[in-house]
Motif scaffolding. Structure first.
Motif, PDB file in Angstrom:
ATOM      1  N   UNK A 107       0.955  -1.534  -0.382  1.00  0.00           N
ATOM      2  CA  UNK A 107       0.007  -0.037  -0.311  1.00  0.00           C
ATOM      3  C   UNK A 107       0.494   1.132   0.077  1.00  0.00           C
ATOM      4  N   UNK A 108       1.673   1.234   1.161  1.00  0.00           N
ATOM      5  CA  UNK A 108       2.582   2.479   1.075  1.00  0.00           C
ATOM      6  C   UNK A 108       3.829   3.274  -0.043  1.00  0.00           C
ATOM      7  N   UNK A 109       4.370   1.920  -0.673  1.00  0.00           N
ATOM      8  CA  UNK A 109       5.816   2.378  -1.494  1.00  0.00           C
ATOM      9  C   UNK A 109       5.292   3.287  -2.683  1.00  0.00           C
ATOM     10  N   UNK A 110       4.145   2.702  -2.925  1.00  0.00           N
ATOM     11  CA  UNK A 110       2.959   2.969  -4.129  1.00  0.00           C
ATOM     12  C   UNK A 110       3.189   4.477  -4.466  1.00  0.00           C
ATOM     13  N   UNK A 111       2.735   4.980  -2.996  1.00  0.00           N
ATOM     14  CA  UNK A 111       1.994   5.970  -2.242  1.00  0.00           C
ATOM     15  C   UNK A 111       3.277   7.108  -2.211  1.00  0.00           C
ATOM     16  N   UNK A 112       4.535   7.435  -1.848  1.00  0.00           N
ATOM     17  CA  UNK A 112       5.472   7.635  -1.454  1.00  0.00           C
ATOM     18  C   UNK A 112       5.578   8.707  -2.400  1.00  0.00           C
ATOM     19  N   UNK A 113       5.680   8.236  -3.960  1.00  0.00           N
ATOM     20  CA  UNK A 113       6.064   9.373  -4.923  1.00  0.00           C
ATOM     21  C   UNK A 113       4.910  10.737  -4.510  1.00  0.00           C
ATOM     22  N   UNK A 114       3.588   9.943  -4.703  1.00  0.00           N
ATOM     23  CA  UNK A 114       2.935  11.577  -4.483  1.00  0.00           C
ATOM     24  C   UNK A 114       2.805  12.490  -3.848  1.00  0.00           C
ATOM     25  N   UNK A 115       3.544  11.364  -2.178  1.00  0.00           N
ATOM     26  CA  UNK A 115       3.561  12.521  -1.173  1.00  0.00           C
ATOM     27  C   UNK A 115       5.337  13.565  -1.785  1.00  0.00           C
ATOM     28  N   UNK A 116       6.188  13.106  -1.662  1.00  0.00           N
ATOM     29  CA  UNK A 116       7.594  13.626  -1.956  1.00  0.00           C
ATOM     30  C   UNK A 116       7.208  14.730  -3.418  1.00  0.00           C
ATOM     31  N   UNK A 117       6.057  14.211  -4.036  1.00  0.00           N
ATOM     32  CA  UNK A 117       6.070  15.411  -5.459  1.00  0.00           C
ATOM     33  C   UNK A 117       5.268  16.590  -4.413  1.00  0.00           C
ATOM     34  N   UNK A 118       4.425  16.544  -3.435  1.00  0.00           N
ATOM     35  CA  UNK A 118       3.867  17.932  -2.959  1.00  0.00           C
ATOM     36  C   UNK A 118       5.167  18.362  -2.462  1.00  0.00           C
ATOM     37  N   UNK A 119       6.123  17.544  -1.285  1.00  0.00           N
ATOM     38  CA  UNK A 119       6.683  18.571  -1.204  1.00  0.00           C
ATOM     39  C   UNK A 119       8.330  18.221  -1.303  1.00  0.00           C
ATOM     40  N   UNK A 120       8.920  18.633  -2.524  1.00  0.00           N
ATOM     41  CA  UNK A 120      10.064  17.967  -3.153  1.00  0.00           C
ATOM     42  C   UNK A 120      11.646  18.890  -2.103  1.00  0.00           C
ATOM     43  N   UNK A 121      10.655  19.515  -1.203  1.00  0.00           N
ATOM     44  CA  UNK A 121      12.354  19.952  -0.206  1.00  0.00           C
ATOM     45  C   UNK A 121      12.372  18.619   0.844  1.00  0.00           C
ATOM     46  N   UNK A 122      11.390  18.040   0.937  1.00  0.00           N
ATOM     47  CA  UNK A 122      11.833  16.424   2.173  1.00  0.00           C
ATOM     48  C   UNK A 122      12.357  15.219   1.637  1.00  0.00           C
ATOM     49  N   UNK A 123      13.356  15.111   2.215  1.00  0.00           N
ATOM     50  CA  UNK A 123      13.893  13.629   1.961  1.00  0.00           C
ATOM     51  C   UNK A 123      13.297  12.731   2.615  1.00  0.00           C
TER      52      UNK A 123
END
Length: 298
Positions: A107-123
């Motif tokens: 469930x989660x790994x496939x969502x992480x790219x969408x989350x990081x796209x919202x917050x590109x300054x986040x590592x």
């Protein structure tokens, strides 16, 4: 005074990372500078704090206790920065997340790219595992847990409940027949999940307000939920399986839902768990909000 505080923070980071190179990377300084700061601290205090070898480091008893004070400084600094970041609603820095392994893969790994796209300054730093971590000592900002009892002293925001289905492959049913009643499962080869912390061999069902629970047995027990799914698809036996693991197996006929008039009643709650702090960092708040809006647990 400032040098002393810096040395305490360096030691606390070494204690947490258990490695000079990783501590240096986290602090943004060189490995040699980490070694110097530890050496200066030991010389100033007149006591050995770190035991070194070629692969890792371990702290002496004095080092462990001294590092705990350094950790308090780090946590106070993190709280202060979280407070200021809250004013700016700033989402940046490193977000260290622990995720239940099978749920994370499904469930989660496939969502992480969408989350990081919202917050590109986040590592993002993501760890997949099935044990219960110590969030503070292990340095996690958030743990996505599938657990009946989240750890005490933490904030646990419930995101939903994992549902279950009773399934088997057509090949198994052709060879062994299909159960009609929960008690029939005692005559079947049932695939069960079993780990150090949990064993799921008690399967519960409900029909028309009547509940039935049966202890199942089988020739295949495993501590990995996706492996339970694969064994079921290959015809090993019957499984009581979380729906988040199922993709298109039922629709394409790889698996059949059994005893449709008996509904599996076990539910596993999904929690976002994070340390209780006076100021919640925006990166954690946004991550938990994102999960609550996007994960599918039914």
């Amino acid at each position: 005074m400032l040098d002393n505080l810096q040395q305490m923070v360096v030691l606390a980071t070494v204690a947490h990372e258990q490695h000079f190179t990783r501590a240096a990377e986290y602090l943004g300084i060189s490995k040699s500078q980490v070694s110097k700061q530890i050496r200066y601290l030991e010389e100033r205090l007149g006591v050995q704090l770190v035991q070194r070898n070629t692969r890792s480091v371990a702290l002496t008893e004095a080092g462990e206790q001294y590092a705990a004070f350094g950790r308090q400084i780090v946590e106070t600094m993190q709280d202060a920065e979280a407070m200021v970041a809250g004013f700016r609603n700033e989402v940046s820095g490193r977000l260290k997340v622990g995720v239940a392994q099978s749920f994370g893969n499904a469930q989660i790994t496939k969502l992480l790219s969408a989350f990081q796209a919202q917050f590109p300054a986040l590592e993002l730093e993501v760890h997949l595992f099935d044990h219960r971590p110590n969030l503070v000592e292990d340095g996690f900002d958030c743990w996505l847990a599938i657990h009946e009892a989240p750890p005490e002293g933490m904030v646990a925001r419930k995101l939903g409940d994992c549902q279950f289905k009773l399934v088997a492959s057509p090949s198994y049913l052709e060879a062994h027949g299909s159960p009609k009643h929960p008690s029939d499962l005692r005559e079947h080869n049932c695939i069960t999940y079993q780990s150090v912390q949990r064993t799921y061999d008690q399967w519960s069902f409900q029909r028309d307000g009547s509940e039935q629970s049966v202890t199942v047995r089988g020739s295949y027990r495993i501590n990995n939920a996706p492996a339970v799914l694969e064994a079921t698809k290959s015809g090993v036996g019957i499984a009581y399986i979380a729906t988040y693991l199922l993709d298109s197996e039922i629709e394409n006929g790889e698996l059949k839902v059994l005893m449709k008039d008996w509904k599996p009643t076990m539910k596993l709650p999904v929690y976002a768990v994070y340390p209780r702090r006076e100021y919640l960092a925006p990166k954690v708040r946004h991550f938990v909000d994102f999960l609550s809006e996007n994960i599918r647990v039914v």
